[in-house]
Design an enzyme around this catalytic site. Structure first.
Site, PDB file in Angstrom:
ATOM      1  CB  SER A  46      -0.874  -0.050   1.260  1.00  0.00           C
ATOM      2  OG  SER A  46      -1.579   1.152   1.428  1.00  0.00           O
TER       3      SER A  46
ATOM      4  CE  LYS B  32      -4.668  -0.006   0.271  1.00  0.00           C
ATOM      5  NZ  LYS B  32      -5.309  -0.808   1.333  1.00  0.00           N
TER       6      LYS B  32
ATOM      7  CE  LYS C  49      -3.935   3.730   2.271  1.00  0.00           C
ATOM      8  NZ  LYS C  49      -5.202   3.199   2.817  1.00  0.00           N
TER       9      LYS C  49
ATOM     10  CG  ASP D 139      -7.726   2.297   0.531  1.00  0.00           C
ATOM     11  OD1 ASP D 139      -8.859   2.820   0.639  1.00  0.00           O
ATOM     12  OD2 ASP D 139      -7.157   1.699   1.466  1.00  0.00           O
TER      13      ASP D 139
ATOM     14  CD  GLU E  28      -8.788  -0.942   0.512  1.00  0.00           C
ATOM     15  OE1 GLU E  28      -7.837  -1.205  -0.274  1.00  0.00           O
ATOM     16  OE2 GLU E  28      -8.683  -1.002   1.741  1.00  0.00           O
TER      17      GLU E  28
ATOM     18  CG  ASP F 285     -10.601  -0.955   4.796  1.00  0.00           C
ATOM     19  OD1 ASP F 285     -10.949  -1.363   5.922  1.00  0.00           O
ATOM     20  OD2 ASP F 285      -9.465  -0.466   4.601  1.00  0.00           O
TER      21      ASP F 285
ATOM     22  CE  LYS G 251      -7.483  -2.403   6.655  1.00  0.00           C
ATOM     23  NZ  LYS G 251      -7.596  -0.933   6.649  1.00  0.00           N
TER      24      LYS G 251
ATOM     25  N   GLY H  47      -4.277  -4.319   6.119  1.00  0.00           N
ATOM     26  CA  GLY H  47      -3.267  -4.052   7.138  1.00  0.00           C
ATOM     27  C   GLY H  47      -3.507  -2.705   7.784  1.00  0.00           C
TER      28      GLY H  47
HETATM   29  O1  OSB Z   1      -7.244   1.691   4.438  1.00  0.00           O
HETATM   30  O2  OSB Z   1      -6.127  -0.089   4.219  1.00  0.00           O
HETATM   31  C1  OSB Z   1      -6.278   1.029   4.747  1.00  0.00           C
HETATM   32  C2  OSB Z   1      -3.220   1.827   6.902  1.00  0.00           C
HETATM   33  C3  OSB Z   1      -3.825   2.461   7.970  1.00  0.00           C
HETATM   34  C4  OSB Z   1      -5.177   2.657   7.954  1.00  0.00           C
HETATM   35  C5  OSB Z   1      -5.947   2.204   6.872  1.00  0.00           C
HETATM   36  C6  OSB Z   1      -5.346   1.552   5.815  1.00  0.00           C
HETATM   37  C7  OSB Z   1      -3.957   1.391   5.814  1.00  0.00           C
HETATM   38  C8  OSB Z   1      -3.198   0.802   4.713  1.00  0.00           C
HETATM   39  C9  OSB Z   1      -1.851   0.219   5.046  1.00  0.00           C
HETATM   40  O3  OSB Z   1      -3.563   0.822   3.571  1.00  0.00           O
HETATM   41  C10 OSB Z   1      -1.798  -1.243   4.919  1.00  0.00           C
HETATM   42  C11 OSB Z   1      -0.569  -1.831   5.582  1.00  0.00           C
HETATM   43  O4  OSB Z   1      -0.585  -2.102   6.792  1.00  0.00           O
HETATM   44  O5  OSB Z   1       0.424  -2.034   4.867  1.00  0.00           O
HETATM   45 MG    MG Z   2      -8.394   0.591   3.038  1.00  0.00          MG
END
Ligand code: OSB
Ligand code: MG
Length: 385
Positions: A150, A176, A178, A203, A228, A253, A277, A305
């Protein structure tokens, strides 16, 4: 797949008498800041739970952040709810199964991350008592799990492109990105132009509304694996409409806080993929139920994650070993986030973009209590009265 309700109800019913619940808040600096549509962080306050029972220690992690941005829970709310309500329920009577523990928590509304932290620690204990790996305990079949990375919002597009290149070189199977308004279409366009064939997803962490449907439809040009959580964190209705108007699959999510929300989202066709999660859904019992529901409906799931330390990451690896986890998870190497992790060996990603599922009993990693102690900001020990 072993239904959650049967876990530990084998030949000799296990009884685990928890003697103490230790809470530790441990500060881990991040190697580089992580930026999402709700802001940037440069360290992680890791919330650890250690349950002790008859000389064994079971470890779990509460994935709440310091600020209520991803969800309403924070380190502070989880601390309060665990200390005043959940830990007493754990210490009350010997625990006979995961279902027993989940039942004790069910009357307390919400606070899923707090509940999950205790469920994780309990399952580590139970796995050790049964001399099984966590993966084996929950019926996981995979020896290795596929992983993706991510990538946070970057100061510049060229910095993003160099990170994409770095993680592809390291073998990660899916990238992925953001996204947020003004860091979306042009960014995805450039990444896709450079890498026409990679598994690519985005995402938004709820950064858009249904009024943005025409804007979001531009993403249909990039052959994305999924979009996402584009819309509000508690919505499943607008997502259903958006899904109907997009070619690209939506993945939820934030909106999926338990099995009821998962079922409603699938019934309404609000998404075609679910990110599971363990923290967001309140622990293993709900995560396993959502996995079963999705498997029965041929809905792919993957393990999300929350920038966990190795302790939370070890639980994620076990979860992702279940057969229905058919898409790469957000399970990166320890070194993607931390100079030094709380476990040894650290989690590593092989050049084929997979992580090994340990087969030793419990977490399958040594917990580095020396480093935990060094980084601890707060420690509380709760015991039976
Ligand atoms: O939306 O998936 C998410 C990290 C913190 C809060 C929300 C998200 C995330 C990530 C990181 O996308 C995923 C990771 O732990 O590598
Ligand atoms: Mg997410």
């Amino acid at each position: 797949m072993v239904p959650a309700s049967q876990i530990s109800n084998q030949a000799t019913p296990t009884q685990i008498k928890v003697d103490g619940v230790e809470i530790r808040l441990v500060r881990l600096p991040l190697i580089e800041p992580f930026e999402t549509s709700f802001g940037k962080i440069d360290s992680r306050l890791i919330f650890l739970i250690c349950l002790s029972a008859g000389g064994l220690k079971g470890w779990g992690e509460v994935v709440a952040s310091e600020q209520p941005l991803y969800s309403y829970e924070t380190v502070g709310t989880a601390f309060h709810v665990i200390k005043d309500f959940l830990a007493p329920a754990v210490l009350d009577e010997p625990i006979t199964s995961l279902a027993d523990l989940a039942r004790r928590f069910a009357r307390f509304r919400g606070h899923n991350m707090a509940k999950a932290g205790l469920e994780l620690a309990f399952m580590d204990l139970l796995a050790q008592v049964n001399k099984q790996s966590l993966a084996a305990l929950i019926g996981g079949e995979r020896k290795r799990v596929a992983v993706g990375v991510s990538l946070g919002i970057q100061p510049t597009l060229s910095q993003l492109l160099s990170r994409v290149e770095k993680y592809l070189d390291l073998g990660y199977q899916r990238i992925k990105l953001k996204i947020k308004p003004n860091w979306d279409i042009h960014v995805v366009f450039e990444v896709r132009r450079m890498y026409p064939d990679i598994l690519l997803s985005v995402d938004a962490n709820s950064a858009y509304t249904l009024a943005d449907v025409d804007h979001l439809r531009q993403l249909d040009d990039f052959d994305l694996l999924m979009i996402e959580q584009p819309l509000q964190s508690d919505d499943i209705v607008d997502h259903a409409e958006l899904q109907q108007r997009l070619k690209t699959s939506l993945c939820l999510d934030e909106s999926i806080t338990g099995q009821r929300q998962a079922k409603a989202a699938l019934d309404l066709k609000s998404c075609r993929i679910i990110n599971i999660k363990i923290g967001r859904v309140g622990g293993y019992s709900e995560a396993l139920a959502i996995h079963e529901l999705c498997a029965a409906r041929s809905i792919p799931v993957w393990c999300g994650g929350m920038l966990e330390s190795g302790i939370g990451r070890a639980h994620n690896i076990a979860l992702a070993s279940l057969h229905g986890f058919t898409l790469p998870g957000d399970i990166s190497a320890s070194s993607r986030y931390f100079e030094r992790d709380l476990i040894s060996p650290e989690v590593t990603v092989a050049s084929d973009g997979t992580v090994a599922v340990p087969d030793a009993a419990g977490l399958g990693f040594e917990v580095d209590t020396f480093y935990i102690e060094r980084q601890t900001e707060t420690r509380v020990y709760l015991s039976r009265k």
